[in-house]
Design an enzyme around this catalytic site. Structure first.
Site, short mmCIF file in Angstrom:
data_model
loop_
_atom_site.label_atom_id
_atom_site.label_comp_id
_atom_site.label_asym_id
_atom_site.label_seq_id
_atom_site.Cartn_x
_atom_site.Cartn_y
_atom_site.Cartn_z
N GLU A 175 -6.56 4.47 8.05
CA GLU A 175 -6.41 5.91 7.77
C GLU A 175 -7.70 6.47 7.16
OE1 GLU A 175 -2.74 5.59 5.59
OE2 GLU A 175 -1.77 4.96 7.46
N ASN A 184 0.86 -1.19 0.00
CA ASN A 184 0.00 0.00 0.00
C ASN A 184 0.90 1.24 0.00
OD1 ASN A 184 -1.82 2.06 0.51
ND2 ASN A 184 -2.15 1.49 2.65
N TRP A 185 0.93 1.93 -1.14
CA TRP A 185 1.84 3.08 -1.26
C TRP A 185 1.30 4.35 -0.62
CZ3 TRP A 185 3.65 2.81 -7.10
CH2 TRP A 185 4.37 1.62 -7.29
N LYS A 186 0.04 4.34 -0.25
CA LYS A 186 -0.59 5.56 0.32
C LYS A 186 -0.39 6.74 -0.64
CE LYS A 186 0.26 3.48 4.75
NZ LYS A 186 0.28 3.60 6.19
N GLU A 192 -5.07 -5.28 10.76
CA GLU A 192 -4.02 -4.29 10.97
C GLU A 192 -4.26 -3.58 12.30
OE1 GLU A 192 -2.21 -2.92 7.04
OE2 GLU A 192 -4.07 -1.82 7.23
N GLY A 216 2.95 -1.28 4.23
CA GLY A 216 2.94 0.15 3.90
C GLY A 216 4.33 0.64 3.59
N GLY A 217 5.00 1.23 4.59
CA GLY A 217 6.30 1.87 4.40
C GLY A 217 7.32 1.02 3.66
N SER A 248 3.74 -2.37 10.19
CA SER A 248 5.21 -2.35 10.28
C SER A 248 5.86 -3.68 9.88
CB SER A 248 5.64 -1.92 11.69
OG SER A 248 5.17 -0.60 11.95
N GLY A 275 2.67 2.04 10.65
CA GLY A 275 3.58 3.16 10.45
C GLY A 275 4.33 3.56 11.72
N HIS A 306 -9.37 0.96 5.20
CA HIS A 306 -8.05 1.13 5.82
C HIS A 306 -8.19 2.05 7.03
CE1 HIS A 306 -3.91 2.41 6.44
NE2 HIS A 306 -3.57 1.29 5.83
C1 PEP Z 1 -0.62 0.01 6.05
O1 PEP Z 1 -0.68 1.18 5.73
O2 PEP Z 1 -1.53 -0.75 5.72
C2 PEP Z 1 0.53 -0.43 6.83
C3 PEP Z 1 0.48 -1.62 7.36
O3 PEP Z 1 1.58 0.45 6.96
P1 PEP Z 1 3.04 0.13 7.60
O4 PEP Z 1 3.52 -1.17 6.97
O5 PEP Z 1 3.88 1.29 7.20
O6 PEP Z 1 2.85 -0.02 9.05
#
Ligand code: PEP
Length: 249
Positions: free
Chosen positions: A97, A9-11, A167, A234-235, A213, A173, A95
């Site tokens: 966010e 997920n690049w956001k 999640e 994500g990251g 993470s 994040g 999600h």
């Molecule tokens: C996400 O945005 O779904 C996520 C899990 O981010 P991260 O891996 O950066 O925690």
């Protein structure tokens, strides 16, 4: 046995040239991919270009959100049919966010899931508890409530096309990953919930991803747990090398 799925997920990151460059690099690195489903979710603006760059590869395209209506006066929104048109086969729904920053309720998430399925998009349905909810011992109640409301009116036939991503919000994040056992415990709870509502076949077949993470360092021990069928990243999905390490670990 569910085939492991790794989704990135690049956001709100990457211009079109950056996104296409990533897609080309990922494609080149996965000429003989492991037996995993690989999905990337670029921002809306890059979806079509990335879809073209991935054409004929094993890598699938996801969007990060959709509007639940088919079409109409919803300035700034994107429908499921438009996402199909842009080359998507998957879409993230609910999600954390979207829930926390944009006020998406469980009811709205439910309508988005129904709309995704109606146009043949496979939703990646995101659920998870806040830190204070975990500390108060409410994790199962919160996750169970999100499942009940989010999957309202969905049949076992619908569930076959849906992926769940657990999640924990406190792990997204933050660099703070749920321990493999913490994640496994909730994944098992989710699978049991699906078994109670939809039967053992649906429960055995549904993919439940862990997100929060995930990195090249912790992916292997998470995937080793029996109810963790993959990861939503994500990251660590923003860099080709780190994403490839996660996909191939
Ligand atoms: C996400 O945005 O779904 C996520 C899990 O981010 P991260 O891996 O950066 O925690």
């Amino acid at each position: 046995m569910v085939r492991p799925i790794i989704a990135g997920n690049w956001k709100m990151n990457k211009t079109i040239p950056e996104a296409v460059g990533f897609a080309a690099g990922l494609r080149a690195a996965l000429t003989s991919p492991p037996d995993r489903e690989v999905i990337i979710a670029p921002p809306f603006t890059a979806l079509h270009a990335v879809g073209e760059a991935l054409r004929g590869s094993v890598i699938q395209l996801a969007a990060q959100n959709l509007h639940e209506a088919e079409k109409g006066a919803f300035t700034g929104e994107i429908s499921g049919a438009m996402l199909r048109d842009a080359g998507c086969s998957y879409v993230l729904v609910g999600h954390s966010e979207r829930r926390s920053l944009f006020g998406e309720t469980d009811d709205r998430v439910n309508r988005k899931l129904i709309s995704s399925l109606a146009v043949g998009l496979k939703p990646i349905f995101c659920i998870g508890e806040l830190l204070r909810q975990r500390q108060a011992g409410e994790t199962e109640a919160v996750v169970g409530g999100q499942l009940k409301e989010g999957l309202n009116n969905l049949t076992a036939g619908d569930i076959r096309h849906l992926i769940i991503a657990y999640e924990p919000v406190w792990a997204i994040g933050t660099g703070q990953t749920a321990s493999p056992q913490q994640a496994q415990d909730i994944h098992r709870f989710i699978r049991q919930w699906i078994a109670e509502q939809y039967g053992p076949k649906s429960a055995a077949e549904i993919a439940i991803l862990y997100g929060g993470s995930v990195t090249p360092k912790n992916i292997a021990e998470l995937l080793a747990r029996p109810d963790i069928n993959g990861a939503l990243v994500g990251g660590a999905s923003l860099d080709v090398d780190s994403f490839v390490q996660i996909v191939t670990s």
